[in-house]
Design a protein around this motif. Structure first.
Motif, PDB file in Angstrom:
ATOM      1  N   HIS A  21      -4.788  -0.692  -9.218  1.00 60.89           N
ATOM      2  CA  HIS A  21      -4.557  -0.606 -10.657  1.00 60.89           C
ATOM      3  C   HIS A  21      -3.983   0.745 -11.069  1.00 60.89           C
ATOM      4  O   HIS A  21      -3.533   0.910 -12.191  1.00 60.89           O
ATOM      5  N   THR A  22      -3.990   1.733 -10.145  1.00 59.51           N
ATOM      6  CA  THR A  22      -3.477   3.068 -10.441  1.00 59.51           C
ATOM      7  C   THR A  22      -2.617   3.544  -9.280  1.00 59.51           C
ATOM      8  O   THR A  22      -3.057   3.510  -8.126  1.00 59.51           O
ATOM      9  N   ASP A  23      -1.407   3.974  -9.591  1.00 58.99           N
ATOM     10  CA  ASP A  23      -0.532   4.526  -8.552  1.00 58.99           C
ATOM     11  C   ASP A  23      -1.025   5.903  -8.140  1.00 58.99           C
ATOM     12  O   ASP A  23      -1.776   6.552  -8.854  1.00 58.99           O
ATOM     13  N   GLY A  24      -0.567   6.336  -6.989  1.00 62.10           N
ATOM     14  CA  GLY A  24      -0.944   7.680  -6.546  1.00 62.10           C
ATOM     15  C   GLY A  24      -1.334   7.690  -5.097  1.00 62.10           C
ATOM     16  O   GLY A  24      -0.638   7.151  -4.243  1.00 62.10           O
ATOM     17  N   ARG A  25      -2.477   8.252  -4.845  1.00 57.88           N
ATOM     18  CA  ARG A  25      -2.904   8.475  -3.465  1.00 57.88           C
ATOM     19  C   ARG A  25      -3.220   7.175  -2.735  1.00 57.88           C
ATOM     20  O   ARG A  25      -3.400   6.124  -3.338  1.00 57.88           O
ATOM     21  N   ALA A  26      -3.307   7.305  -1.435  1.00 57.12           N
ATOM     22  CA  ALA A  26      -3.619   6.161  -0.575  1.00 57.12           C
ATOM     23  C   ALA A  26      -5.093   5.783  -0.703  1.00 57.12           C
ATOM     24  O   ALA A  26      -5.924   6.568  -1.159  1.00 57.12           O
ATOM     25  N   THR A  27      -5.423   4.581  -0.280  1.00 54.06           N
ATOM     26  CA  THR A  27      -6.810   4.117  -0.272  1.00 54.06           C
ATOM     27  C   THR A  27      -7.584   4.849   0.821  1.00 54.06           C
ATOM     28  O   THR A  27      -7.015   5.605   1.609  1.00 54.06           O
ATOM     29  N   VAL A  28      -8.890   4.595   0.903  1.00 53.07           N
ATOM     30  CA  VAL A  28      -9.703   5.221   1.954  1.00 53.07           C
ATOM     31  C   VAL A  28      -9.299   4.721   3.338  1.00 53.07           C
ATOM     32  O   VAL A  28      -9.708   5.296   4.344  1.00 53.07           O
ATOM     33  N   PHE A  29      -8.494   3.664   3.392  1.00 52.64           N
ATOM     34  CA  PHE A  29      -7.968   3.185   4.664  1.00 52.64           C
ATOM     35  C   PHE A  29      -6.619   3.821   4.989  1.00 52.64           C
ATOM     36  O   PHE A  29      -6.032   3.544   6.028  1.00 52.64           O
ATOM     37  N   GLY A  30      -6.087   4.662   4.100  1.00 48.63           N
ATOM     38  CA  GLY A  30      -4.857   5.389   4.368  1.00 48.63           C
ATOM     39  C   GLY A  30      -3.586   4.642   4.020  1.00 48.63           C
ATOM     40  O   GLY A  30      -2.501   5.110   4.339  1.00 48.63           O
ATOM     41  N   ILE A  31      -3.706   3.489   3.382  1.00 48.14           N
ATOM     42  CA  ILE A  31      -2.520   2.744   2.989  1.00 48.14           C
ATOM     43  C   ILE A  31      -2.592   2.455   1.494  1.00 48.14           C
ATOM     44  O   ILE A  31      -3.649   2.558   0.880  1.00 48.14           O
ATOM     45  N   GLU A  32      -1.473   2.100   0.904  1.00 46.34           N
ATOM     46  CA  GLU A  32      -1.451   1.841  -0.531  1.00 46.34           C
ATOM     47  C   GLU A  32      -1.344   0.355  -0.856  1.00 46.34           C
ATOM     48  O   GLU A  32      -1.184  -0.017  -1.999  1.00 46.34           O
ATOM     49  N   ASP A  33      -1.394  -0.492   0.132  1.00 48.71           N
ATOM     50  CA  ASP A  33      -1.245  -1.933  -0.086  1.00 48.71           C
ATOM     51  C   ASP A  33      -2.565  -2.579  -0.481  1.00 48.71           C
ATOM     52  O   ASP A  33      -3.632  -1.979  -0.353  1.00 48.71           O
TER      53      ASP A  33
END
Length: 137
Positions: free
Chosen positions: A58-70
């Motif tokens: 819901h928010t652009d920016g940093r990667a997830t805690v898994f290191g990806i943005e998908d």
């Protein structure tokens, strides 16, 4: 036993950590954190539980805690012997990485405790203004 309710969530992977809010009710689980919303289903068997969640950014920016943005699909296994649950999760999109997490059941204060802190409104206890003599017009 993982009860229906609202939980504070804390989780970490080897590359990052985060916090969020999780709701559990009637076999469903959903919530959000600073980057993602998540929803899915859960099954409870005694103190053990499993869940499958889909996440959506819901928010652009940093990667997830898994290191990806998908978007991710998480498979979760955990136990909840009381008000605190611990769990591990894997993302189908990131094989081999494990997320470790904790859920803490949040409970509102008991009604009796709230009643003790906030006295009932009684207008008779309000300060009285002094009565001033009326001046003729």
């Amino acid at each position: 036993m993982l009860k229906d309710g609202t939980y504070a969530a804390w989780y970490k992977t080897p590359i990052d950590q985060g916090t969020g809010i999780v709701h559990v009710a009637d076999g469903q689980i959903w919530g959000r954190d600073s980057l993602m919303t998540y929803h899915g289903s859960c099954k409870v068997d005694g103190d053990r539980f499993t869940a499958t969640l889909s996440t959506k950014r819901h928010t652009d920016g940093r990667a997830t805690v898994f290191g990806i943005e998908d978007e991710l699909t998480l498979d979760i296994e955990g136990s909840c012997p009381g008000k605190i649950a611990t769990y591990t999760a894997t993302a189908q999109q990131v094989p081999g990485m494990v997320l470790h997490g904790t859920l803490i059941l949040t409970e509102p204060p008991a009604a009796s405790a709230q009643a003790e802190r906030v006295p009932a409104f009684n207008p008779d206890k309000l300060p009285k203004l002094p009565k001033l003599p009326r001046r003729p017009r």
